[in-house]
Write a protein that holds these residues in place. Structure first.
Motif, PDB file in Angstrom:
ATOM      1  N   ARG A 235      21.527 -40.784  -9.227  1.00 56.08           N
ATOM      2  CA  ARG A 235      22.271 -40.248  -8.081  1.00 56.08           C
ATOM      3  C   ARG A 235      23.284 -41.262  -7.538  1.00 56.08           C
ATOM      4  O   ARG A 235      24.244 -40.888  -6.867  1.00 56.08           O
ATOM      5  CB  ARG A 235      21.274 -39.854  -6.988  1.00 56.08           C
ATOM      6  N   ARG A 236      23.091 -42.529  -7.833  1.00 56.24           N
ATOM      7  CA  ARG A 236      24.058 -43.548  -7.431  1.00 56.24           C
ATOM      8  C   ARG A 236      25.107 -43.788  -8.505  1.00 56.24           C
ATOM      9  O   ARG A 236      25.867 -44.754  -8.424  1.00 56.24           O
ATOM     10  CB  ARG A 236      23.344 -44.861  -7.110  1.00 56.24           C
ATOM     11  N   GLY A 237      25.144 -42.921  -9.516  1.00 52.91           N
ATOM     12  CA  GLY A 237      26.218 -42.986 -10.506  1.00 52.91           C
ATOM     13  C   GLY A 237      25.885 -43.691 -11.797  1.00 52.91           C
ATOM     14  O   GLY A 237      26.748 -43.807 -12.671  1.00 52.91           O
ATOM     15  N   ALA A 238      24.651 -44.176 -11.966  1.00 51.11           N
ATOM     16  CA  ALA A 238      24.302 -44.917 -13.179  1.00 51.11           C
ATOM     17  C   ALA A 238      23.922 -43.973 -14.315  1.00 51.11           C
ATOM     18  O   ALA A 238      23.303 -42.933 -14.095  1.00 51.11           O
ATOM     19  CB  ALA A 238      23.147 -45.870 -12.896  1.00 51.11           C
ATOM     20  N   VAL A 239      24.288 -44.362 -15.532  1.00 51.61           N
ATOM     21  CA  VAL A 239      23.794 -43.694 -16.729  1.00 51.61           C
ATOM     22  C   VAL A 239      22.439 -44.322 -17.052  1.00 51.61           C
ATOM     23  O   VAL A 239      22.346 -45.528 -17.307  1.00 51.61           O
ATOM     24  CB  VAL A 239      24.764 -43.873 -17.913  1.00 51.61           C
ATOM     25  N   CYS A 240      21.389 -43.516 -17.035  1.00 52.73           N
ATOM     26  CA  CYS A 240      20.037 -44.032 -17.212  1.00 52.73           C
ATOM     27  C   CYS A 240      19.584 -43.894 -18.668  1.00 52.73           C
ATOM     28  O   CYS A 240      19.747 -42.842 -19.284  1.00 52.73           O
ATOM     29  CB  CYS A 240      19.057 -43.282 -16.308  1.00 52.73           C
ATOM     30  N   VAL A 241      19.007 -44.969 -19.183  1.00 50.65           N
ATOM     31  CA  VAL A 241      18.419 -44.977 -20.522  1.00 50.65           C
ATOM     32  C   VAL A 241      16.936 -45.295 -20.356  1.00 50.65           C
ATOM     33  O   VAL A 241      16.558 -46.462 -20.195  1.00 50.65           O
ATOM     34  CB  VAL A 241      19.097 -46.017 -21.428  1.00 50.65           C
ATOM     35  N   PRO A 242      16.062 -44.298 -20.349  1.00 52.73           N
ATOM     36  CA  PRO A 242      14.641 -44.550 -20.104  1.00 52.73           C
ATOM     37  C   PRO A 242      13.969 -45.242 -21.289  1.00 52.73           C
ATOM     38  O   PRO A 242      14.286 -44.978 -22.456  1.00 52.73           O
ATOM     39  CB  PRO A 242      14.053 -43.146 -19.902  1.00 52.73           C
ATOM     40  N   VAL A 243      13.026 -46.116 -20.973  1.00 49.59           N
ATOM     41  CA  VAL A 243      12.154 -46.741 -21.963  1.00 49.59           C
ATOM     42  C   VAL A 243      10.720 -46.390 -21.570  1.00 49.59           C
ATOM     43  O   VAL A 243      10.283 -46.720 -20.463  1.00 49.59           O
ATOM     44  CB  VAL A 243      12.341 -48.267 -22.007  1.00 49.59           C
ATOM     45  N   HIS A 244      10.021 -45.713 -22.466  1.00 55.87           N
ATOM     46  CA  HIS A 244       8.637 -45.305 -22.193  1.00 55.87           C
ATOM     47  C   HIS A 244       7.693 -46.124 -23.055  1.00 55.87           C
ATOM     48  O   HIS A 244       7.846 -46.189 -24.276  1.00 55.87           O
ATOM     49  CB  HIS A 244       8.450 -43.817 -22.497  1.00 55.87           C
TER      50      HIS A 244
END
Length: 410
Positions: free
Chosen positions: A199-208
């Motif tokens: 929501r703050r504009g970042a492209v998120c790359v999740p690591v599980h």
């Protein structure tokens, strides 16, 4: 004849000064991607708004709840688009007010963006207000805090009329603030942290970090469900999966019981930073909340932070559990997170974890096993799952390693 359109209002994007056009273009692209399932005809800026039109009847109504979930959207209005014919926009005003539901009072708020139209704002207010009073004689006009407001916007040769308007999620459009790696589990907290940073504009790359091979892979599929719950408003392009169970077993055998959790998290942070470097990400994001569990005390956070040089962002650090649960309900991940799934968070957990770790004891435990070899092996065995996304682009090192990683794609 009036057609239905969505008028997108933005606030924070409009404060960006000379960079405003850049943020507007990103927001337009994000809205287009979110509405890919609908017949979007145009998506363009008009007079401080973004206008979204559709070629198929009913698509504006169906896209309306999707658009309000797009980061960067402060408010979205379901409007009627008419010509500058008073009969047309007055009829539209009657229909717009009828969509509000139950109300006792109303007012008209007109705005003229083009001075070539002969009627000013006050005259438009009187003109449309008179028609509405005739159409709704049992309702009263109330200028301060009415139950309903009919907006009439005259701009660029057209008139837009709406009364149905809902608040969006606000923030900045995804892709405007760089890329981050997020530690994503199937629990309640980390999905909320991921959503907040997107929501703050970042492209998120999740690591599980999965408990495999010591546990089933259920948590991995729940994380995929969480990512799909974000879509289409927030699109995540790739989730990395790290089979972590064997590493946890080795740590449990080598380290003091009370320090296991800190050792797990130090390894996780180190692996996440390696992936972040490959992706070109500028920060690591976690779902930690100060004091919520043993690993989230100030001393233990400091002991884990020591492992990385990238900034570690903690959007939930000052939130309590109830606030986090309420946000999880709002974004649609709570029910998924409540499903039972054994994962690395529940594997080899000590009965009495250390809550105020001393750095000398942590470093001694850290040297009790070959952490460098463990981290390298985990990075080499990383898997990934790809999702449709308009904002995600693999970093150059990831593209160079694509042939090596692809056989492990899930």
């Amino acid at each position: 004849m009036a057609s239905r359109v969505c008028l997108v209002h933005y606030h924070e994007v409009g404060l960006k000064g000379k960079n405003r056009a850049h943020f507007e273009h990103i927001l337009i692209d994000t809205i287009k991607a979110a509405c890919a399932a609908f017949s979007v005809a145009t998506c363009a800026r008009i007079s401080g708004h973004i206008l979204v039109t559709f070629s198929e009847p009913g698509d504006a109504e169906r896209a309306f709840p999707i658009i309000r979930r797009v980061p960067g959207v402060a408010r979205v209005s379901l409007a009627f688009h008419t010509n500058r014919d008073p009969k047309e926009y007055c009829r539209a005003a009657i229909r717009a007010l009828g969509e509000v539901g139950e109300f006792e009072s109303f007012k008209v708020a007109a705005k003229r963006s083009n001075t070539d139209y002969p009627l000013g704002s006050l005259e438009l207010n009187a003109q449309v207000g008179e028609v509405l009073c005739e159409a709704y004689p049992e309702k009263r006009v109330q200028m301060k805090a009415p139950d309903a407001t009919v907006h009439v916007l005259v701009v660029q040769g057209s008139v837009y009329v709406y009364a149905r308007s809902e608040r969006g999620v606000g923030g900045l459009p995804v892709g405007s603030a760089g890329k981050v790696v997020t530690l994503l589990s199937s629990g309640i907290d980390s999905p909320v942290a991921t959503w907040l940073i997107a929501r703050r504009g970042a492209v998120c790359v999740p690591v599980h970090f999965s408990g495999r091979p010591q546990t089933a892979d259920t948590s991995e599929y729940l994380c995929q469900d969480i990512i799909r719950a974000f879509a289409p408003a927030i699109q995540i392009g790739r989730m990395y999966v790290v089979p972590f169970g064997e590493a946890q077993r080795q740590i449990a055998l080598a380290c003091p019981t009370s320090l296991r959790v800190i050792m797990y998290r130090r390894v996780m942070y180190a692996v996440a930073e390696r992936i972040a470097r490959l992706e070109g990400a500028k920060a690591i994001v976690t779902g930690e909340s100060l004091g919520q569990v043993a690993s989230q005390t100030l001393e233990n956070i400091a002991a884990v932070n020591e492992m990385v040089t990238l900034p570690v962002l903690r959007p939930l650090i000052g939130s309590d559990k109830q606030e986090i649960i309420e946000r999880a309900h709002e974004i649609g991940t709570y029910d998924i997170s409540c499903e039972t799934a054994p994962d690395c968070c529940t594997l080899f957990m000590p009965r009495a974890p250390e809550t105020h770790a001393r750095l000398d004891a942590v470093r001694e435990a850290w040297d009790a096993f070959d952490h460098d070899a463990m981290i390298e092996e985990l990075v080499q065995n990383v898997e990934y799952v790809d999702f449709p996304s308009s904002s995600y682009r693999p970093g150059r090192p990831v593209r160079e390693r694509h042939d090596e990683l692809a056989p492990r794609a899930r």
